[in-house]
Design an enzyme around this catalytic site. Sequence first.
Site, PDB file in Angstrom:
ATOM      1  N   GLU A  52       4.169   7.766   8.082  1.00 30.17           N
ATOM      2  CA  GLU A  52       4.593   6.458   8.588  1.00 30.17           C
ATOM      3  C   GLU A  52       5.714   6.605   9.612  1.00 30.17           C
ATOM      4  O   GLU A  52       5.722   5.911  10.643  1.00 30.17           O
ATOM      5  CB  GLU A  52       5.052   5.549   7.451  1.00 30.17           C
TER       6      GLU A  52
ATOM      7  N   CYS B 174      -2.400  -1.951  -1.879  1.00 32.90           N
ATOM      8  CA  CYS B 174      -0.992  -2.207  -1.582  1.00 32.90           C
ATOM      9  C   CYS B 174      -0.784  -3.002  -0.306  1.00 32.90           C
ATOM     10  O   CYS B 174       0.362  -3.350   0.027  1.00 32.90           O
ATOM     11  CB  CYS B 174      -0.241  -0.884  -1.510  1.00 32.90           C
TER      12      CYS B 174
ATOM     13  N   HIS C 230       6.728   0.623   4.842  1.00 39.83           N
ATOM     14  CA  HIS C 230       5.951   0.706   3.607  1.00 39.83           C
ATOM     15  C   HIS C 230       6.519   1.795   2.709  1.00 39.83           C
ATOM     16  O   HIS C 230       6.499   1.662   1.483  1.00 39.83           O
ATOM     17  CB  HIS C 230       4.488   0.996   3.934  1.00 39.83           C
TER      18      HIS C 230
ATOM     19  N   LYS D 239      11.566  -0.583  -1.209  1.00 38.67           N
ATOM     20  CA  LYS D 239      10.945  -0.064  -2.435  1.00 38.67           C
ATOM     21  C   LYS D 239      11.880   0.885  -3.164  1.00 38.67           C
ATOM     22  O   LYS D 239      11.671   1.166  -4.350  1.00 38.67           O
ATOM     23  CB  LYS D 239       9.625   0.641  -2.113  1.00 38.67           C
TER      24      LYS D 239
ATOM     25  N   HIS E  79       7.487   0.026  -6.285  1.00 38.56           N
ATOM     26  CA  HIS E  79       6.339  -0.390  -5.473  1.00 38.56           C
ATOM     27  C   HIS E  79       5.562  -1.465  -6.219  1.00 38.56           C
ATOM     28  O   HIS E  79       4.926  -1.193  -7.233  1.00 38.56           O
ATOM     29  CB  HIS E  79       5.446   0.820  -5.200  1.00 38.56           C
TER      30      HIS E  79
ATOM     31  N   PHE F  70      -4.409   2.204  -0.778  1.00 40.39           N
ATOM     32  CA  PHE F  70      -5.525   3.076  -1.123  1.00 40.39           C
ATOM     33  C   PHE F  70      -6.808   2.548  -0.466  1.00 40.39           C
ATOM     34  O   PHE F  70      -6.987   1.339  -0.294  1.00 40.39           O
ATOM     35  CB  PHE F  70      -5.734   3.110  -2.638  1.00 40.39           C
TER      36      PHE F  70
END
Length: 418
Positions: free
Chosen positions: A318, A167, A307, A339, A344, A403
């Site tokens: 975050e 991502c 994010h 998002k 996403h 990831f």
Amino acid sequence: MSAPGRRGVVITGMGCVTPLGLDLDATWRAAVDGRSGVRTIERFDTEGYPVTLAGQLPGEPDLGDMPDKEARRLDRFAAYGIAAADQALSDAGFTDGAFDPDRVGVAIGTGIGGLATISEYDRVLQKRGPRRVTPFLIPMVIGNIASGLISMRHGLRGPNLCHVSACATATHSLGEAARMIERGEADAMLAGGTEAPVTDLGVAGFAAMKALSTRNDEPERASRPFDRGRDGFVMGEGAGILLLEAEEAARARGARVRAELAGYGATADASHLTLPDPEGGGARRCMELALADAGIAGDGVDYVNAHATSTPSGDPIEAQAIRAVMGRHTDGVAVSATKSMTGHLLGAAGAVESILCVRALETGVIPPTINLEDPDPDCALDHVANKAREARVRVALNNSFGFGGTNAALVLRAPHNA
């Protein structure tokens, strides 16, 4: 302004295809209006799937004069990237004769690549045997084919790259492309990401991880970053492409400078396969590096496009990292998670969100986090909740985490002559 001895990098063109619209203007209007592009999946039969919603394009992207025979040999992720790249070049006025093709490169990444084509031809193989597999299979599915096809389509003979970092892919692509321009290896780079993961296998795989929202009865309300009711992210598809140019080259050709790409940071959590570092250390260091690269302190940031994917663990980590970086200035920094509207977009997310940051710099309007109805106290920030906010935005920070513990952040700044 760039640091002494370093070429400045500016953004002169942008293009995107997203669940909010098939071009930049449509996407921006929908984002400012707080509209959701998430809906029930119709592309394949979802009976038996625990997740039946996704952020999907509202139509087919425009591939210009591409022959139908050639278009049929594209996986969706490549088609999305081509459409967005065409838009970015047109937006920049980057026409034949306006550049040296040997000095213009392409860095367009993808997190997954041609997943739909892989699934389709695995079924063909199992049912009809190996002789029925198309000879175009491998060129259709490899991750770098979007970047390659775009370079061929426009005759761009500079560096040709495909970053794959989950991502964070598009954000890494933009940051590394900027580095190449700074070092003098190219004068311009088309950079960003493209992704088409809304397939039977893609949805099944992410659903098996328990990573996705299961709010199937309310698709438009499923993606809810920073809200106490969040239960996972919503898959999305699309592409975002930006044209980066050396500042002196852009100004020499009389280009409109939309923004400066002023800073870039990249780190690793080295912590977990899919979960972020619980202390937020990797995210914090990434933001700090991007700000230091831009020569900006935390109190110089006006807006953060987070994010924030709407997962129970990721959003508060975050938020904690943002507070650590911004310190006493935190409550003066507007934060939103777009998002909530697009879903996403995985490997394309960072580019689309960078585009929205640039539009916020240009317009003084910050798009909201929709569905933020019951803010989680563990995510306490100055949220732009549910409705766009007018504000003076000179510096924006965009975060992308993926990831494997990979992190990337960009600092985008209004042009110094704006």
